[in-house]
Design a protein around this motif. Sequence first.
Motif, PDB file in Angstrom:
ATOM      1  N   ASN A 147       2.079   5.918   3.611  1.00  0.00           N
ATOM      2  CA  ASN A 147       1.411   4.701   3.176  1.00  0.00           C
ATOM      3  C   ASN A 147      -0.108   4.872   3.255  1.00  0.00           C
ATOM      4  OD1 ASN A 147       0.318   1.807   3.698  1.00  0.00           O
ATOM      5  ND2 ASN A 147       2.421   1.465   3.046  1.00  0.00           N
ATOM      6  N   ALA A 148      -0.822   4.228   2.349  1.00  0.00           N
ATOM      7  CA  ALA A 148      -2.278   4.372   2.312  1.00  0.00           C
ATOM      8  C   ALA A 148      -2.941   3.871   3.593  1.00  0.00           C
ATOM      9  CB  ALA A 148      -2.851   3.633   1.109  1.00  0.00           C
ATOM     10  N   LEU A 149      -2.289   2.963   4.325  1.00  0.00           N
ATOM     11  CA  LEU A 149      -2.853   2.422   5.553  1.00  0.00           C
ATOM     12  C   LEU A 149      -2.412   3.178   6.806  1.00  0.00           C
ATOM     13  CD1 LEU A 149      -2.567  -1.436   4.915  1.00  0.00           C
ATOM     14  CD2 LEU A 149      -4.493   0.091   4.453  1.00  0.00           C
ATOM     15  N   ARG A 179      -7.170   5.002  -3.773  1.00  0.00           N
ATOM     16  CA  ARG A 179      -6.716   5.204  -2.406  1.00  0.00           C
ATOM     17  C   ARG A 179      -6.245   6.644  -2.212  1.00  0.00           C
ATOM     18  NH1 ARG A 179      -2.648   0.189  -2.165  1.00  0.00           N
ATOM     19  NH2 ARG A 179      -2.021   1.259  -4.082  1.00  0.00           N
ATOM     20  N   ASP A 234       0.815  -1.211   0.000  1.00  0.00           N
ATOM     21  CA  ASP A 234       0.000   0.000   0.000  1.00  0.00           C
ATOM     22  C   ASP A 234       0.849   1.262   0.000  1.00  0.00           C
ATOM     23  OD1 ASP A 234      -2.912  -1.032   0.431  1.00  0.00           O
ATOM     24  OD2 ASP A 234      -1.717  -2.155   1.872  1.00  0.00           O
ATOM     25  N   HIS A 240      -3.607   9.261   0.242  1.00  0.00           N
ATOM     26  CA  HIS A 240      -2.384   9.256   1.038  1.00  0.00           C
ATOM     27  C   HIS A 240      -2.269  10.559   1.813  1.00  0.00           C
ATOM     28  CE1 HIS A 240      -0.671   5.640  -0.900  1.00  0.00           C
ATOM     29  NE2 HIS A 240      -1.251   6.100  -2.005  1.00  0.00           N
TER      30      HIS A 240
END
Length: 216
Positions: free
Chosen positions: A54-56, A100, A4, A102
Amino acid sequence: MVNDAPRFDADSAARIARQLYGIDATAIPLTSERDQNFLLTTAAGERRILKIANALERPELLEAQQAAMAHVAPHLPACPRPLPTLGGEVVTRIPGDNGRTHLVWAITHVPGAPLGDVRYRSRALLEDFGRTIASLDCALADFDHPAIHRDFHWDLANAHRVIDGYRPLVTDPELCRAIDTIVERFGAHVRPVLAGLPRRAIHNDLNDYNVLVAGS
């Protein structure tokens, strides 16, 4: 989380810096494991660091990092400082690939070379390194933030559980013996007193490529 990671190129990073921070600069990618970092350099030679998470990544963890920077800055002049966007935000969201988003933020630039690239490490350098680490730990002694109270993979208090989970994947006999020896010593000398030890924030990842050496 590596899957991600953001995937912006240098031109995109330069555009983001211009749109969000009003910084007209060239962008050069810097090494990062699960995020992206870019060195921004203006025509006048001024430097900043653009960070794309990171996207998470959880926003509160970035807030904790920024709070830690602000907390230690009076004690460590070389500590980077977060930069606000043109709208006054210290963290903002941008769209990435596959729908997604960021989190993006920027910090001041600290000059230096990674310790890992320094071939000769004098005694004076290593002593100064030790003093700086001690100063950082002392500056963090009274720092706290809700986001750092988490189940963290690299927390040494979790070492036994993490090693138990991954130990069967190691097949090299010599490496297995080394791991088992360390685990045995940890179990005998550390684990019995672990619950009674004080806990507080530390950097915990001062490896050779997370340390900058000035004048190199």
